[in-house]
Design a protein around this motif. Structure first.
Motif, PDB file in Angstrom:
ATOM      1  N   THR A 255      53.207 -10.299  -1.474  1.00 16.59           N
ATOM      2  CA  THR A 255      53.868 -10.532  -0.192  1.00 16.59           C
ATOM      3  C   THR A 255      54.790 -11.739  -0.265  1.00 16.59           C
ATOM      4  O   THR A 255      55.921 -11.712   0.239  1.00 16.59           O
ATOM      5  N   LEU A 256      54.330 -12.801  -0.918  1.00 19.31           N
ATOM      6  CA  LEU A 256      55.117 -14.028  -1.003  1.00 19.31           C
ATOM      7  C   LEU A 256      56.455 -13.782  -1.684  1.00 19.31           C
ATOM      8  O   LEU A 256      57.516 -14.148  -1.146  1.00 19.31           O
ATOM      9  N   VAL A 257      56.451 -13.161  -2.860  1.00 19.45           N
ATOM     10  CA  VAL A 257      57.711 -12.991  -3.589  1.00 19.45           C
ATOM     11  C   VAL A 257      58.571 -11.887  -2.982  1.00 19.45           C
ATOM     12  O   VAL A 257      59.802 -12.007  -2.922  1.00 19.45           O
ATOM     13  N   VAL A 258      57.944 -10.799  -2.501  1.00 18.82           N
ATOM     14  CA  VAL A 258      58.723  -9.703  -1.927  1.00 18.82           C
ATOM     15  C   VAL A 258      59.409 -10.140  -0.633  1.00 18.82           C
ATOM     16  O   VAL A 258      60.607  -9.894  -0.429  1.00 18.82           O
ATOM     17  N   TYR A 259      58.683 -10.835   0.251  1.00 15.88           N
ATOM     18  CA  TYR A 259      59.282 -11.225   1.524  1.00 15.88           C
ATOM     19  C   TYR A 259      60.277 -12.371   1.363  1.00 15.88           C
ATOM     20  O   TYR A 259      61.226 -12.484   2.147  1.00 15.88           O
ATOM     21  N   ALA A 260      60.101 -13.211   0.363  1.00  8.83           N
ATOM     22  CA  ALA A 260      61.131 -14.214   0.069  1.00  8.83           C
ATOM     23  C   ALA A 260      62.424 -13.521  -0.333  1.00  8.83           C
ATOM     24  O   ALA A 260      63.525 -13.901   0.097  1.00  8.83           O
ATOM     25  N   ALA A 261      62.304 -12.479  -1.166  1.00 12.17           N
ATOM     26  CA  ALA A 261      63.488 -11.726  -1.571  1.00 12.17           C
ATOM     27  C   ALA A 261      64.126 -10.996  -0.397  1.00 12.17           C
ATOM     28  O   ALA A 261      65.351 -10.988  -0.247  1.00 12.17           O
ATOM     29  N   LEU A 262      63.303 -10.380   0.459  1.00 11.30           N
ATOM     30  CA  LEU A 262      63.838  -9.645   1.603  1.00 11.30           C
ATOM     31  C   LEU A 262      64.656 -10.551   2.513  1.00 11.30           C
ATOM     32  O   LEU A 262      65.761 -10.188   2.952  1.00 11.30           O
ATOM     33  N   SER A 263      64.125 -11.727   2.822  1.00 14.44           N
ATOM     34  CA  SER A 263      64.853 -12.642   3.704  1.00 14.44           C
ATOM     35  C   SER A 263      66.167 -13.053   3.067  1.00 14.44           C
ATOM     36  O   SER A 263      67.204 -13.139   3.743  1.00 14.44           O
TER      37      SER A 263
ATOM     38  N   VAL B 234      51.719 -16.036   5.090  1.00 11.47           N
ATOM     39  CA  VAL B 234      52.369 -15.940   3.778  1.00 11.47           C
ATOM     40  C   VAL B 234      53.782 -15.375   3.931  1.00 11.47           C
ATOM     41  O   VAL B 234      54.743 -15.879   3.338  1.00 11.47           O
ATOM     42  N   ALA B 235      53.924 -14.324   4.742  1.00 10.63           N
ATOM     43  CA  ALA B 235      55.245 -13.713   4.940  1.00 10.63           C
ATOM     44  C   ALA B 235      56.204 -14.693   5.614  1.00 10.63           C
ATOM     45  O   ALA B 235      57.393 -14.761   5.259  1.00 10.63           O
ATOM     46  N   ARG B 236      55.712 -15.464   6.591  1.00 17.48           N
ATOM     47  CA  ARG B 236      56.574 -16.434   7.282  1.00 17.48           C
ATOM     48  C   ARG B 236      57.039 -17.530   6.327  1.00 17.48           C
ATOM     49  O   ARG B 236      58.215 -17.905   6.302  1.00 17.48           O
ATOM     50  N   VAL B 237      56.114 -18.071   5.545  1.00 14.66           N
ATOM     51  CA  VAL B 237      56.479 -19.116   4.589  1.00 14.66           C
ATOM     52  C   VAL B 237      57.442 -18.551   3.548  1.00 14.66           C
ATOM     53  O   VAL B 237      58.394 -19.222   3.130  1.00 14.66           O
ATOM     54  N   ALA B 238      57.223 -17.303   3.128  1.00 13.03           N
ATOM     55  CA  ALA B 238      58.122 -16.676   2.163  1.00 13.03           C
ATOM     56  C   ALA B 238      59.539 -16.577   2.721  1.00 13.03           C
ATOM     57  O   ALA B 238      60.521 -16.841   2.012  1.00 13.03           O
ATOM     58  N   GLY B 239      59.646 -16.191   4.003  1.00 13.80           N
ATOM     59  CA  GLY B 239      60.965 -16.112   4.618  1.00 13.80           C
ATOM     60  C   GLY B 239      61.655 -17.457   4.660  1.00 13.80           C
ATOM     61  O   GLY B 239      62.864 -17.567   4.391  1.00 13.80           O
ATOM     62  N   LEU B 240      60.900 -18.503   4.982  1.00 11.15           N
ATOM     63  CA  LEU B 240      61.477 -19.846   4.984  1.00 11.15           C
ATOM     64  C   LEU B 240      61.943 -20.253   3.595  1.00 11.15           C
ATOM     65  O   LEU B 240      63.015 -20.830   3.415  1.00 11.15           O
ATOM     66  N   LEU B 241      61.129 -19.935   2.581  1.00 11.39           N
ATOM     67  CA  LEU B 241      61.513 -20.248   1.208  1.00 11.39           C
ATOM     68  C   LEU B 241      62.806 -19.527   0.827  1.00 11.39           C
ATOM     69  O   LEU B 241      63.710 -20.110   0.216  1.00 11.39           O
ATOM     70  N   GLY B 242      62.875 -18.242   1.195  1.00 10.39           N
ATOM     71  CA  GLY B 242      64.051 -17.471   0.834  1.00 10.39           C
ATOM     72  C   GLY B 242      65.320 -18.042   1.429  1.00 10.39           C
ATOM     73  O   GLY B 242      66.344 -18.177   0.745  1.00 10.39           O
TER      74      GLY B 242
ATOM     75  N   CYS C 260      67.115 -12.399  -6.180  1.00 11.95           N
ATOM     76  CA  CYS C 260      66.253 -11.581  -5.318  1.00 11.95           C
ATOM     77  C   CYS C 260      65.756 -10.344  -6.061  1.00 11.95           C
ATOM     78  O   CYS C 260      64.597  -9.932  -5.891  1.00 11.95           O
ATOM     79  N   ALA C 261      66.622  -9.733  -6.867  1.00  7.24           N
ATOM     80  CA  ALA C 261      66.195  -8.580  -7.667  1.00  7.24           C
ATOM     81  C   ALA C 261      65.067  -8.977  -8.609  1.00  7.24           C
ATOM     82  O   ALA C 261      64.095  -8.229  -8.795  1.00  7.24           O
ATOM     83  N   GLY C 262      65.189 -10.166  -9.204  1.00  5.99           N
ATOM     84  CA  GLY C 262      64.121 -10.651 -10.076  1.00  5.99           C
ATOM     85  C   GLY C 262      62.815 -10.869  -9.327  1.00  5.99           C
ATOM     86  O   GLY C 262      61.732 -10.520  -9.820  1.00  5.99           O
ATOM     87  N   LEU C 263      62.904 -11.443  -8.130  1.00  9.22           N
ATOM     88  CA  LEU C 263      61.698 -11.652  -7.320  1.00  9.22           C
ATOM     89  C   LEU C 263      61.034 -10.327  -6.958  1.00  9.22           C
ATOM     90  O   LEU C 263      59.811 -10.194  -6.996  1.00  9.22           O
TER      91      LEU C 263
ATOM     92  N   ALA D 261      68.358  -1.571  -5.983  1.00 12.52           N
ATOM     93  CA  ALA D 261      69.326  -1.580  -4.885  1.00 12.52           C
ATOM     94  C   ALA D 261      69.997  -2.932  -4.745  1.00 12.52           C
ATOM     95  O   ALA D 261      71.208  -3.024  -4.474  1.00 12.52           O
ATOM     96  N   THR D 262      69.234  -3.989  -4.953  1.00 10.40           N
ATOM     97  CA  THR D 262      69.786  -5.339  -4.822  1.00 10.40           C
ATOM     98  C   THR D 262      70.819  -5.611  -5.910  1.00 10.40           C
ATOM     99  O   THR D 262      71.828  -6.293  -5.669  1.00 10.40           O
ATOM    100  N   VAL D 263      70.602  -5.077  -7.100  1.00 13.42           N
ATOM    101  CA  VAL D 263      71.607  -5.201  -8.163  1.00 13.42           C
ATOM    102  C   VAL D 263      72.904  -4.514  -7.743  1.00 13.42           C
ATOM    103  O   VAL D 263      74.006  -5.032  -7.978  1.00 13.42           O
ATOM    104  N   LEU D 264      72.793  -3.345  -7.096  1.00 11.01           N
ATOM    105  CA  LEU D 264      73.992  -2.672  -6.590  1.00 11.01           C
ATOM    106  C   LEU D 264      74.705  -3.532  -5.547  1.00 11.01           C
ATOM    107  O   LEU D 264      75.935  -3.663  -5.561  1.00 11.01           O
ATOM    108  N   LEU D 265      73.929  -4.133  -4.638  1.00  3.13           N
ATOM    109  CA  LEU D 265      74.522  -4.941  -3.574  1.00  3.13           C
ATOM    110  C   LEU D 265      75.138  -6.234  -4.111  1.00  3.13           C
ATOM    111  O   LEU D 265      75.964  -6.854  -3.437  1.00  3.13           O
ATOM    112  N   ALA D 266      74.740  -6.640  -5.304  1.00  2.00           N
ATOM    113  CA  ALA D 266      75.326  -7.849  -5.903  1.00  2.00           C
ATOM    114  C   ALA D 266      76.809  -7.666  -6.187  1.00  2.00           C
ATOM    115  O   ALA D 266      77.547  -8.645  -6.333  1.00  2.00           O
TER     116      ALA D 266
END
Length: 511
Positions: free
Chosen positions: A312-320, A440-448, A480-483, A382-387
């Motif tokens: 959750t931590l790494v995925v939601y950091a990437a999403l944000s 965890v998701a909230r802190v991940a978003g802040l980190l992102g 983000c793709a790496g995360l 998908a994130t690589v495409l958006l890059a």
């Protein structure tokens, strides 16, 4: 639906509901993978639909409010003569108290009743919203926003904990999937609703609209939602753990917010960041010795629970980070209007609505490991495409393919991840599990949002400079793709292939 139907009569917590997992003797093995039968509600029943209405609307008012307030900031500045710092804290005051008290909100629900605490949170949020709508000065508005965050912290983990303790088996996966999808719809509607309210009425109604929604939630929850709690929980609060968790999460929230605003790590910000980390370390030490801990440390000894929250931590950091950079880059680099940029990710929301319920059910039937691994990997592709988004990027060829692929990956992972985060804790700790995962998701978003612009080399003016942002966007998307790839790998190595194996030992009749 004409009213909250009660299909099975008044539901009461079973007297023999799950005891604490670390209780001595045979009682410690009396857990079950389903809620007590007197609280079970079928997903397709009228009552099941009304439980979803209450939990979705309850969590939606907290989420929507955080979104639409941003749209109202210019009008707030004009009417209340607010400075830039005032406006920043109008937004961040809410985020700070929300993050600080999420763990407490989940724990209170387990101790005193999940429906009860959820309803307290909804009413608290409504009263604070009224205070926001009536605030005569920006200082009182910020204070009322902070109170709103406390209400949000009480109701947010409660909405998922109610679903976890009310539905069972595949119905639970479907319910969580529906909760995710409908929540996504609320997120998509929020900018349009907020813009319309501010345009035709007053910014004050951005807060005032919460009152009738909260009233509906209270009525539906009282009539349709069964009460559940952990009968073995100690009623006294873990004061030291609560204070340290609130201090640590609040300090991290403030420090990351200030870091983002300044574009540099000032000594004061670094000191507060260090204090937050030390407070959370002290929280772990205190919880390991507490008689009735806010978050039982034994939960993190169970690999599926620890692994799911790490994912959750790494995925939601990437999403944000993905959504932040996508919307800003489309405007600054590609020349999209704010409305067009805001509409660009809408297909993601639509795919979540269409597929999340099915994904949640499949995650229960096939096991969570596969969707929790494949979903982030698809999102990474998908994130690589958006890059590759650059100047004058056509939406149909340069943006839409990546957005559609991202939506498919996200729909695959969100519901199984949420289901696993709750299922990997004993049912009597559903509120704690929900509070942990939300925090965890909230802190991940802040980190992102805080760290990614710095890593990508945005600089102090990079978000408004097309040349700088174009390069930073590419770097940010690849990070983000790496995360996301890391999130998939964490899931593969820590999440069981069987939904039944996710349950902690006490809930699977093992020592």
């Amino acid at each position: 639906m004409t009213g909250p139907a009660d299909d099975s009569g008044p539901a009461r917590p079973a007297a023999g509901a799950d005891p604490p997992a670390d209780a001595p003797g045979p009682a410690a093995r009396a857990g079950t993978s389903a809620p007590p039968t007197s609280t079970v509600v079928e997903y397709r029943s009228a009552r099941g639909r009304w439980v979803l209405v209450a939990t979705v609307l309850g969590s939606a008012i907290a989420f929507i409010d955080a979104t639409v307030v941003t749209i109202a900031l210019p009008r707030i500045a004009d009417e209340l003569d607010a400075t830039t710092a005032d406006l920043q804290w109008t937004v961040n005051g809410y985020a700070l108290t929300l993050a600080a008290f999420l763990l407490l909100g989940g724990s209170l629900g387990d101790r005193f009743g999940r429906r009860r605490v959820f309803l307290v949170g909804v009413v608290w949020f409504a009263v604070a919203s009224l205070a926001c709508a009536l605030a005569p000065t920006v200082g009182l508005l910020v204070a009322a926003r902070a109170l709103q965050g406390v209400g949000g912290a009480l109701l947010t983990p409660g909405s998922l904990a109610i679903i976890q303790s009310t539905f069972a088996g595949e119905d639970r996966g479907r319910a969580i999937g529906a909760w995710s999808g409908l929540g996504g719809i609320a997120g998509a509607i929020a900018p349009f609703l907020g813009g319309w309210i501010v345009e035709v009425t007053s910014w004050r109604w951005v807060f005032g609209i919460n009152l009738p929604i909260a009233a509906v939630v209270v009525v539906v929850a009282l009539k349709a939602v069964p009460e559940t709690l952990d009968p073995g929980a100690v009623r006294r609060l873990d004061v030291a753990g609560t204070a340290l968790a609130a201090l640590g999460l609040a300090a991290l929230t403030w420090a990351f917010t200030a870091w983002t605003e300044d574009g540099a790590l000032r000594p004061t910000v670094a000191a507060v960041l260090a204090a937050g980390v030390l407070a959370l370390v002290a929280f772990v030490l205190v919880e390991s010795r507490a008689a009735a801990p806010l978050v039982p440390p034994r939960l993190f000894r169970w690999r599926p629970f620890a692994g799911t929250n790490a994912a959750t931590l790494v995925v939601y950091a990437a999403l944000s980070g993905v959504f932040f950079f996508l919307v800003v880059t489309l405007q600054v680099v590609s020349g999209y209007s704010p409305l067009a940029a805001g509409l660009a990710p809408v297909p993601v929301t639509l795919l979540l609505l269409l597929l999340s319920s099915t994904s949640g059910a499949l995650g229960v039937r096939l096991g969570p490991r596969l969707p929790m691994t494949v979903g982030p990997l698809v999102c990474a592709g998908a994130t690589v495409l958006l890059a590759g988004i650059g100047p004058s990027a056509p939406y149909l060829t340069d943006v839409l393919p990546g957005v559609l692929l991202f939506g498919l990956g996200l729909a695959a992972v969100v519901a199984p991840l949420t289901t696993t985060a709750l299922a990997s804790a004993p049912d009597h700790l559903a509120g704690v599990a929900s509070g942990v995962n939300n925090a965890v998701a909230r802190v991940a978003g802040l980190l992102g949002i805080a760290v990614l612009p710095l890593v990508a080399g945005v600089g102090s003016a990079g978000l408004t400079d097309p040349g700088t942002l174009a390069d930073a966007h590419r770097v940010a998307m690849l990070v983000c793709a790496g995360l996301l790839a890391v999130g998939g790998a964490v899931s593969w190595f820590t999440v069981p292939s069987s939904a039944d194996a996710v349950r902690p030992p006490a809930d699977r009749h093992e020592v």
